[in-house]
Design a protein around this motif. Sequence first.
Motif, PDB file in Angstrom:
ATOM      1  N   SER A  90     -70.931 -28.737  -4.504  1.00 42.05           N
ATOM      2  CA  SER A  90     -70.724 -28.325  -3.109  1.00 42.05           C
ATOM      3  C   SER A  90     -69.282 -28.537  -2.651  1.00 42.05           C
ATOM      4  O   SER A  90     -68.626 -27.607  -2.183  1.00 42.05           O
ATOM      5  CB  SER A  90     -71.663 -29.113  -2.171  1.00 42.05           C
ATOM      6  N   ILE A  91     -68.802 -29.764  -2.793  1.00 40.42           N
ATOM      7  CA  ILE A  91     -67.506 -30.108  -2.222  1.00 40.42           C
ATOM      8  C   ILE A  91     -66.354 -29.447  -2.971  1.00 40.42           C
ATOM      9  O   ILE A  91     -65.458 -28.852  -2.359  1.00 40.42           O
ATOM     10  CB  ILE A  91     -67.332 -31.643  -2.186  1.00 40.42           C
ATOM     11  N   THR A  92     -66.371 -29.541  -4.303  1.00 42.90           N
ATOM     12  CA  THR A  92     -65.244 -28.972  -5.067  1.00 42.90           C
ATOM     13  C   THR A  92     -65.105 -27.464  -4.846  1.00 42.90           C
ATOM     14  O   THR A  92     -64.001 -26.982  -4.566  1.00 42.90           O
ATOM     15  CB  THR A  92     -65.385 -29.307  -6.560  1.00 42.90           C
ATOM     16  N   PRO A  93     -66.180 -26.664  -4.937  1.00 39.91           N
ATOM     17  CA  PRO A  93     -66.013 -25.225  -4.646  1.00 39.91           C
ATOM     18  C   PRO A  93     -65.492 -24.975  -3.228  1.00 39.91           C
ATOM     19  O   PRO A  93     -64.689 -24.064  -3.008  1.00 39.91           O
ATOM     20  CB  PRO A  93     -67.429 -24.662  -4.829  1.00 39.91           C
ATOM     21  N   MET A  94     -65.954 -25.789  -2.262  1.00 41.68           N
ATOM     22  CA  MET A  94     -65.509 -25.589  -0.881  1.00 41.68           C
ATOM     23  C   MET A  94     -64.036 -25.933  -0.718  1.00 41.68           C
ATOM     24  O   MET A  94     -63.313 -25.280   0.052  1.00 41.68           O
ATOM     25  CB  MET A  94     -66.350 -26.435   0.074  1.00 41.68           C
ATOM     26  N   MET A  95     -63.551 -26.929  -1.446  1.00 45.02           N
ATOM     27  CA  MET A  95     -62.127 -27.253  -1.386  1.00 45.02           C
ATOM     28  C   MET A  95     -61.287 -26.103  -1.939  1.00 45.02           C
ATOM     29  O   MET A  95     -60.200 -25.816  -1.426  1.00 45.02           O
ATOM     30  CB  MET A  95     -61.839 -28.542  -2.155  1.00 45.02           C
ATOM     31  N   TRP A  96     -61.797 -25.432  -2.961  1.00 48.67           N
ATOM     32  CA  TRP A  96     -61.083 -24.253  -3.452  1.00 48.67           C
ATOM     33  C   TRP A  96     -61.057 -23.164  -2.392  1.00 48.67           C
ATOM     34  O   TRP A  96     -60.008 -22.536  -2.166  1.00 48.67           O
ATOM     35  CB  TRP A  96     -61.728 -23.735  -4.738  1.00 48.67           C
ATOM     36  N   LEU A  97     -62.167 -22.921  -1.732  1.00 51.67           N
ATOM     37  CA  LEU A  97     -62.178 -21.903  -0.671  1.00 51.67           C
ATOM     38  C   LEU A  97     -61.200 -22.268   0.439  1.00 51.67           C
ATOM     39  O   LEU A  97     -60.474 -21.414   0.956  1.00 51.67           O
ATOM     40  CB  LEU A  97     -63.586 -21.745  -0.098  1.00 51.67           C
ATOM     41  N   LYS A  98     -61.160 -23.538   0.804  1.00 49.30           N
ATOM     42  CA  LYS A  98     -60.255 -23.980   1.866  1.00 49.30           C
ATOM     43  C   LYS A  98     -58.795 -23.703   1.511  1.00 49.30           C
ATOM     44  O   LYS A  98     -58.055 -23.077   2.278  1.00 49.30           O
ATOM     45  CB  LYS A  98     -60.451 -25.476   2.120  1.00 49.30           C
ATOM     46  N   TYR A  99     -58.378 -24.181   0.338  1.00 53.00           N
ATOM     47  CA  TYR A  99     -56.963 -24.107  -0.003  1.00 53.00           C
ATOM     48  C   TYR A  99     -56.535 -22.734  -0.523  1.00 53.00           C
ATOM     49  O   TYR A  99     -55.346 -22.413  -0.506  1.00 53.00           O
ATOM     50  CB  TYR A  99     -56.611 -25.203  -1.003  1.00 53.00           C
ATOM     51  N   LEU A 100     -57.498 -21.926  -0.956  1.00 54.83           N
ATOM     52  CA  LEU A 100     -57.160 -20.561  -1.371  1.00 54.83           C
ATOM     53  C   LEU A 100     -57.020 -19.606  -0.189  1.00 54.83           C
ATOM     54  O   LEU A 100     -56.395 -18.550  -0.321  1.00 54.83           O
ATOM     55  CB  LEU A 100     -58.237 -20.014  -2.312  1.00 54.83           C
ATOM     56  N   THR A 101     -57.569 -19.967   0.947  1.00 60.19           N
ATOM     57  CA  THR A 101     -57.596 -19.053   2.102  1.00 60.19           C
ATOM     58  C   THR A 101     -56.229 -18.441   2.427  1.00 60.19           C
ATOM     59  O   THR A 101     -56.125 -17.217   2.620  1.00 60.19           O
ATOM     60  CB  THR A 101     -58.183 -19.764   3.334  1.00 60.19           C
ATOM     61  N   PRO A 102     -55.139 -19.212   2.465  1.00 60.91           N
ATOM     62  CA  PRO A 102     -53.838 -18.586   2.776  1.00 60.91           C
ATOM     63  C   PRO A 102     -53.378 -17.582   1.727  1.00 60.91           C
ATOM     64  O   PRO A 102     -52.544 -16.720   2.023  1.00 60.91           O
ATOM     65  CB  PRO A 102     -52.881 -19.781   2.835  1.00 60.91           C
ATOM     66  N   LEU A 103     -53.895 -17.691   0.494  1.00 60.10           N
ATOM     67  CA  LEU A 103     -53.462 -16.789  -0.582  1.00 60.10           C
ATOM     68  C   LEU A 103     -54.204 -15.461  -0.569  1.00 60.10           C
ATOM     69  O   LEU A 103     -53.798 -14.520  -1.256  1.00 60.10           O
ATOM     70  CB  LEU A 103     -53.689 -17.454  -1.947  1.00 60.10           C
ATOM     71  N   LEU A 104     -55.281 -15.385   0.202  1.00 62.21           N
ATOM     72  CA  LEU A 104     -56.145 -14.204   0.148  1.00 62.21           C
ATOM     73  C   LEU A 104     -55.806 -13.181   1.221  1.00 62.21           C
ATOM     74  O   LEU A 104     -56.674 -12.454   1.709  1.00 62.21           O
ATOM     75  CB  LEU A 104     -57.618 -14.625   0.274  1.00 62.21           C
ATOM     76  N   SER A 105     -54.551 -13.108   1.576  1.00 57.27           N
ATOM     77  CA  SER A 105     -54.129 -12.120   2.568  1.00 57.27           C
ATOM     78  C   SER A 105     -54.237 -10.718   1.985  1.00 57.27           C
ATOM     79  O   SER A 105     -54.330 -10.538   0.767  1.00 57.27           O
ATOM     80  CB  SER A 105     -52.690 -12.392   3.013  1.00 57.27           C
ATOM     81  N   SER A 106     -54.230  -9.721   2.856  1.00 58.69           N
ATOM     82  CA  SER A 106     -54.347  -8.336   2.400  1.00 58.69           C
ATOM     83  C   SER A 106     -53.261  -8.022   1.387  1.00 58.69           C
ATOM     84  O   SER A 106     -52.113  -8.426   1.547  1.00 58.69           O
ATOM     85  CB  SER A 106     -54.235  -7.376   3.591  1.00 58.69           C
ATOM     86  N   ASN A 107     -53.640  -7.298   0.322  1.00 59.89           N
ATOM     87  CA  ASN A 107     -52.673  -7.010  -0.721  1.00 59.89           C
ATOM     88  C   ASN A 107     -52.038  -5.637  -0.528  1.00 59.89           C
ATOM     89  O   ASN A 107     -52.525  -4.800   0.236  1.00 59.89           O
ATOM     90  CB  ASN A 107     -53.320  -7.127  -2.109  1.00 59.89           C
ATOM     91  N   ALA A 108     -50.969  -5.428  -1.256  1.00 58.85           N
ATOM     92  CA  ALA A 108     -50.170  -4.221  -1.084  1.00 58.85           C
ATOM     93  C   ALA A 108     -50.930  -2.956  -1.448  1.00 58.85           C
ATOM     94  O   ALA A 108     -50.615  -1.874  -0.958  1.00 58.85           O
ATOM     95  CB  ALA A 108     -48.898  -4.332  -1.928  1.00 58.85           C
ATOM     96  N   ASN A 109     -51.946  -3.097  -2.312  1.00 56.86           N
ATOM     97  CA  ASN A 109     -52.717  -1.917  -2.730  1.00 56.86           C
ATOM     98  C   ASN A 109     -53.932  -1.670  -1.848  1.00 56.86           C
ATOM     99  O   ASN A 109     -54.753  -0.803  -2.146  1.00 56.86           O
ATOM    100  CB  ASN A 109     -53.172  -2.088  -4.181  1.00 56.86           C
ATOM    101  N   ALA A 110     -54.056  -2.456  -0.767  1.00 55.29           N
ATOM    102  CA  ALA A 110     -55.192  -2.330   0.155  1.00 55.29           C
ATOM    103  C   ALA A 110     -56.522  -2.505  -0.580  1.00 55.29           C
ATOM    104  O   ALA A 110     -57.528  -1.886  -0.247  1.00 55.29           O
ATOM    105  CB  ALA A 110     -55.164  -0.980   0.886  1.00 55.29           C
ATOM    106  N   GLU A 111     -56.526  -3.365  -1.614  1.00 50.39           N
ATOM    107  CA  GLU A 111     -57.739  -3.614  -2.391  1.00 50.39           C
ATOM    108  C   GLU A 111     -58.557  -4.708  -1.740  1.00 50.39           C
ATOM    109  O   GLU A 111     -58.026  -5.624  -1.109  1.00 50.39           O
ATOM    110  CB  GLU A 111     -57.365  -4.028  -3.814  1.00 50.39           C
ATOM    111  N   LYS A 112     -59.862  -4.624  -1.926  1.00 53.93           N
ATOM    112  CA  LYS A 112     -60.712  -5.719  -1.488  1.00 53.93           C
ATOM    113  C   LYS A 112     -60.499  -6.922  -2.408  1.00 53.93           C
ATOM    114  O   LYS A 112     -60.072  -6.789  -3.556  1.00 53.93           O
ATOM    115  CB  LYS A 112     -62.178  -5.307  -1.519  1.00 53.93           C
ATOM    116  N   CYS A 113     -60.790  -8.084  -1.888  1.00 53.50           N
ATOM    117  CA  CYS A 113     -60.787  -9.303  -2.677  1.00 53.50           C
ATOM    118  C   CYS A 113     -62.207  -9.852  -2.667  1.00 53.50           C
ATOM    119  O   CYS A 113     -62.793 -10.045  -1.604  1.00 53.50           O
ATOM    120  CB  CYS A 113     -59.812 -10.323  -2.092  1.00 53.50           C
ATOM    121  N   VAL A 114     -62.758 -10.087  -3.847  1.00 48.30           N
ATOM    122  CA  VAL A 114     -64.119 -10.608  -3.959  1.00 48.30           C
ATOM    123  C   VAL A 114     -64.060 -12.006  -4.545  1.00 48.30           C
ATOM    124  O   VAL A 114     -63.477 -12.216  -5.620  1.00 48.30           O
ATOM    125  CB  VAL A 114     -65.003  -9.708  -4.840  1.00 48.30           C
TER     126      VAL A 114
END
Length: 267
Positions: free
Chosen positions: A134-158
């Motif tokens: 629970s905690i470790t996956p959530m820490m990845w979601l927390k700290y990855l959030t700033p990296l998941l901005s919209s990309n130049a190709n307008a692709e979805k991120c899953v």
Amino acid sequence: MTTNTYLVIGASSGIAKAVIAELIAQHTAQQLPANIICISRGKLDIAVVDNQLITLQSITCDYHPASIDSVCQQLQHFRGAIVRVFICNGVLHKNAAEQPDANLNQPQHHNIAPEKRIEDIDAEALKWLFEANSITPMMWLKYLTPLLSSNANAEKCVVSVLSAKVGSISDNQLGGWYGYRASKAALNMLIKTTAIEYARRLKHVKLIAFHPGTTDTPLSQPFQANVPKGKLFTPEFVAKQLITIADQSDVDGAASFVDWAGKSITW
């Protein structure tokens, strides 16, 4: 054109290794460039890719929150290029041959197995399961959030996180497995809640809680004897299913809880 970047976290697990191999195979066949970043606790045993299209990078991380934050800071130059994230952290049992990518804080001096009755519940085992599942996956979601901005190709991120059907509260008719069930149920709630926030902040991101089924890896090995014929899956099969489901998913502002066949599971 921006090269698509894939993150595989918990990369020494059987399913994660199969995901990496499948991504390499697909991009090689399609002659498309890709950055594949593999994150694991220990040194990763992956064959060298003799392919100018594929950049394969291995990063070690002990999964403490500060270390996860540090890794994500290292990945800042991939911001806007990340199209898939596979979070494969998770544990079920502990023994002398424990998986190297299991968890950072391991209870010492005793084995851990799914509880058959309430008297089997152990506080340290519960902490270990929640930390890893629970905690470790959530820490990845927390700290990855700033990296998941919209990309130049307008692709979805899953972002796909390995969960389990036994984490479904509404589907629990058998009981037992207290710690594993509860830690996966907590993971599912964290994913579902994150998706609500992402619907406001990161409208191009889709979150998936993925049940791989019983897969032929060390995690399921002690329990394989009772698996029905045809229901013990290879990591390669599961990886292909997971990648296909991620590719075909719609960004709808909600998290999905699905199995290897793409069938929805009730939360």
